[in-house]
Design an enzyme around this catalytic site. Structure first.
Site, PDB file in Angstrom:
ATOM      1  N   ASP A   1     -11.117  -0.510  -1.969  1.00 25.12           N
ATOM      2  CA  ASP A   1     -10.270   0.469  -1.119  1.00 25.12           C
ATOM      3  C   ASP A   1     -10.120   2.013  -1.596  1.00 25.12           C
ATOM      4  O   ASP A   1     -10.686   2.240  -2.790  1.00 25.12           O
ATOM      5  CB  ASP A   1      -9.031  -0.369  -1.127  1.00 25.12           C
ATOM      6  CG  ASP A   1      -8.206   0.154   0.251  1.00 25.12           C
ATOM      7  OD1 ASP A   1      -8.589   0.873   1.131  1.00 25.12           O
ATOM      8  OD2 ASP A   1      -6.866  -0.763   0.282  1.00 25.12           O
TER       9      ASP A   1
ATOM     10  N   GLU B   1     -10.732   8.453  -0.539  1.00 24.84           N
ATOM     11  CA  GLU B   1     -10.935   9.528   0.312  1.00 24.84           C
ATOM     12  C   GLU B   1     -10.086  10.615   0.128  1.00 24.84           C
ATOM     13  O   GLU B   1     -10.486  11.860   0.184  1.00 24.84           O
ATOM     14  CB  GLU B   1     -10.338   9.052   1.655  1.00 24.84           C
ATOM     15  CG  GLU B   1     -10.942   7.865   2.346  1.00 24.84           C
ATOM     16  CD  GLU B   1     -10.388   6.474   2.111  1.00 24.84           C
ATOM     17  OE1 GLU B   1     -10.832   5.652   2.582  1.00 24.84           O
ATOM     18  OE2 GLU B   1      -9.250   6.564   1.058  1.00 24.84           O
TER      19      GLU B   1
ATOM     20  N   ASP C   1      -7.079   1.159   8.524  1.00 23.37           N
ATOM     21  CA  ASP C   1      -6.014   0.623   8.802  1.00 23.37           C
ATOM     22  C   ASP C   1      -5.639   0.904  10.735  1.00 23.37           C
ATOM     23  O   ASP C   1      -5.266   1.857  11.042  1.00 23.37           O
ATOM     24  CB  ASP C   1      -4.686   1.336   8.100  1.00 23.37           C
ATOM     25  CG  ASP C   1      -4.951   1.106   6.549  1.00 23.37           C
ATOM     26  OD1 ASP C   1      -5.468   0.328   6.322  1.00 23.37           O
ATOM     27  OD2 ASP C   1      -4.156   1.751   5.621  1.00 23.37           O
TER      28      ASP C   1
END
Length: 749
Positions: A414, A417, A480
């Site tokens: 995950d 960014e 998400d």
């Protein structure tokens, strides 16, 4: 980034210099080097001032031509750079009175030697795109920042695709796209996966070889051009010839890397704990028991963030209050024939014992004053692992190796960014260029650990962030999304856009991540999710086990999971194609039907591999409208036929969805529906749809290759191992293989 104020004017504070003509052309190592002053040379007095562009034209492989625009060359090169492949290519260079031309394969670039500046890319004598008067430029904005810009002409009717996982319209014409990693969900112009590559339906694609921020104006600032710019002194872009969109993707992925082949077990159903829900081993076991009691095949169980202690992400240690015996628990899960995935990220919270360890070893990203870069956005006082350091990569990998030794099989990688700019990287990389590239180093590090300890055929991650080249480390998921039909549709647009950017495998959170779906939405999303490359039940604050919604959700999950497992002989061969050719498993319709103008803008349906059309249902009632290309297509689930080209309106129950077989296809269907990793050739059924007399179809299934031929009213099948042949008269439903082969059942549509 926009520089102009309409057609005639520049924006306030912007200055521009453009190559005006070619001064000279030289050859060097099979490339052309051109000097292009920014004012016409009429006398020696015009030779006294600049700027002057240095332009290099070269070819790294056949049908790919790169053009590098350079202003000042005095700066020290700073990484990172995309890792690009090259092959032996003998580019041909030729001249005439008016042009210098470099040719690679069927692609040529022609530069005007006299008169106004013009660069034109051609294939078989046909112009693909060009850059002319005032297209390329050195642009200084109101702050004095130095940008290099290029504009490439879009011919009438050309559509532009790609640029990463973008959630807006599939066709990018009219959009402004900034290649800049962001953790922004799936509902805006921000994206987790930014790729400076676009593909057109006009026979070419363009890859901008700059890992930092690249701003694209796609038929927006100038509606007849694609403009791209970056704050840099040197900018390289590659024009990649097709002629078909598939050919473009093959060549682009040959240049930037092709996806690894994920293991067959990863194509089964993944079940997650969800994000902020409470769970322990008893909860996990109850989920797994509930799946088994309801005959819901499960392949992977995933532990999300709270397998670790709060405020310790990441320390890679099981929370001892909840999981006092992690080795024993993992062994018990393995005894149930499950693979195990755990959540990780590249951030180290201040409370994690790895913070002081990493700080002392110099493995954490630092500010210019030498202090560790920290903030409180995700975890209090968190830092980032500096993956530009080989020692830091080894240190991080060592923590993962301990988990693999416990019995973990793969990782959900995950984040990656939110990478800062006010930092100093271990290898001296430029912070702006590293912002997007960080995810490549992060996911490569994790993937290489898995490849080393689990083997080439077993490595798989579940990654969120990506850039060019990251397709080599599958799988990627959409991030998400919300629990709404609108978000389900935007997720599909993102996945199709990513597939047109060189990524072979893609998934999404079934039911949506944020919020809790209604039972109807969950059931519609189940069908979509299980007709995707990879399938995962995952949410934020609520569980995603089907019986939490209603009993019909259990039936829908069972129906589509078993359907996907039966389709594994077909899906895994499609996965091999993604691995060997760079073509995605989930394909935008334009990729399979580039000559059908009805497919150019389709974004609510897709091809699952080359032969299955999927149109997800985006309503409770089951109403769906989709487009069928030319020919007679067959509903896989009902056997009903639809003849195109035309639009179709249907209503589907929850146990159904538009799933159509392409005319002339042979679909291999497996003998098992309880797991994805079985011998796909053993007991396989070949289903032939709409073969005409004389048609011959080759069907690879693992190490066996079947050939199906229609001879008059008879279908005949042969296979390579063991050598055998079968024949089937029209109207007969099936024929068994000769005794002892145990391989084949043949069905006629």
């Amino acid at each position: 980034m926009k520089f102009t104020d309409g057609y005639w004017l520049l924006r306030e504070g912007v200055t521009a210099s453009h190559p005006a003509q070619v001064l000279d052309v030289n050859e060097s190592d099979g490339a052309l080097e051109i000097h292009a002053p920014t004012r016409p040379v009429r006398s020696r007095g015009d030779l006294m001032t600049g700027p002057v562009f240095t332009v290099r034209v070269h070819s790294p492989m056949p049908d790919v031509i790169g053009l590098t625009l350079t202003h000042f060359t005095g700066g020290e090169p700073r990484g990172p750079e995309f890792e690009l492949a090259t092959s032996d290519t003998a580019a041909e260079i030729s001249y005439d009175d008016e042009h210098a031309t470099l040719t690679s394969g069927d692609l040529s670039v022609r530069l005007a030697r006299g008169g106004p500046w013009e660069v034109e890319f051609l294939a078989h004598g046909r112009s693909l795109t060009r850059s002319g008067h005032k297209n390329a430029g050195i642009m200084r904005d109101a702050t004095g920042a130095h940008h290099l810009r290029e504009q490439l002409v879009l011919t009438v009717g050309t559509s532009v695709y790609g640029l990463g996982e973008r959630f807006g319209p599939l066709v990018k014409n009219g959009q402004v796209v900034d290649i800049w990693q962001a953790d922004g969900g799936t509902c805006s112009e921000q994206a987790y996966k930014n790729v400076p590559f676009y593909l057109t339906d006009a026979g070419y694609g363009v890859f901008v070889d700059h890992p930092g921020q690249v701003s694209f104006e796609v038929a927006s600032e100038v509606v007849s051009r694609v403009q791209f710019s970056a704050e840099t002194q040197e900018l390289t872009y590659y024009v990649i010839h097709g002629p078909t969109p598939k050919d473009i993707l093959r060549r682009y992925t040959a240049l930037t890397g092709r996806p690894a082949l994920p293991p067959a077990w990863s194509f089964g159903l993944w079940l997650s704990t969800s994000f902020t829900t409470s769970y322990d081993e008893e909860t996990v076991t109850s989920f797994i028991d509930g799946m088994r009691e309801r005959e819901l095949p499960l392949s992977v169980f995933h532990f999300d963030c709270f397998w670790m202690r709060e405020y310790h992400w990441c320390d890679f240690r099981w929370d001892p209050r909840v999981f006092p015996d992690p080795e024993g628990m993992l062994a018990r899960l393995k005894a149930r024939d499950l693979r195990v995935s755990v959540w990780i990220n590249p951030y180290i919270a201040q409370r994690s014992p790895l913070f002081d360890e990493g700080k002392g070893l110099g493995h954490l990203l630092r500010r210019p004053d030498g202090s560790v870069w920290q903030w409180d956005m995700w975890q209090p006082g968190m830092a980032l692992v500096d993956f530009t350091s080989p020692a830091a990569r080894d240190w991080y990998a060592g923590k993962l190796e301990a988990l693999l030794a416990q019995g973990v099989d793969c990782f959900k990688t995950d984040f990656g960014e939110r990478v800062p700019l006010d930092v100093v990287w271990s290898d001296g990389s430029d912070p702006e260029r590293m912002h997007n590239y960080y995810t490549y180093l992060y996911n490569r590090t994790v993937f290489e650990v898995l490849r080393k300890h689990r083997g080439e055929q077993e490595a798989v991650v579940f990654a969120r962030s990506a850039t060019a080249g990251s397709q080599q480390f599958p799988v990627h998921w959409g991030g998400d999304c919300e629990a709404t039909y609108e978000s389900m549709a935007e997720s599909l647009r993102g996945g199709l856009s990513l597939g047109l950017s060189g990524f072979g495998f893609w998934s999404h959170d079934i039911g949506g991540f944020e919020g809790t779906p209604t039972p109807a939405l969950f059931k519609r999303w189940l069908a979509f999710g299980l007709l995707s490359s990879h399938s995962r039940l995952h949410g934020s604050s609520s569980y995603r086990v089907p019986w939490q919604f209603d009993e019909e959700s259990v039936d829908v999950a069972r129906h589509f999971t078993r359907l996907k497992l039966r389709l594994m002989p077909y899906l895994y061969e499609t996965a091999r194609t993604a691995h060997t050719e760079g073509l995605p498993v989930m394909r935008a319709m334009v990729l399979e039907f580039p000559d059908d103008p009805g497919c150019a803008h389709l974004e609510r349906q897709y091809m699952l591999g080359p032969d299955l059309l999927v149109a997800p249902v985006f309503s409770d009632e089951g109403d769906v409208t989709y487009y069928v290309p030319e020919g007679t297509w067959t509903h896989l689930l009902t056997g009903e036929t639809v003849t195109g080209p035309r639009w179709v309106r249907e209503r589907h129950g929850f146990l159904s969805a538009p799933l159509l077989v392409r005319p002339g296809a042979v679909i291999p269907v497996g003998a098992r529906d309880d797991r994805p990793d079985y011998d796909h050739a053993d007991g396989v059924t070949l289903r032939a749809y709409g073969l005409r007399p004389g048609d011959e179809v080759t069907v690879p299934v693992g190490d066996v290759t079947f050939t199906v031929v229609r001879e008059g009213n008879t279908l005949r099948a042969t296979c390579t191992a063991p050598a055998a042949a079968w024949s089937l008269a029209a109207g007969t439903r099936e024929i068994q293989a000769p005794p002892g082969t145990g391989l084949l059942t043949l069905e006629l549509d």
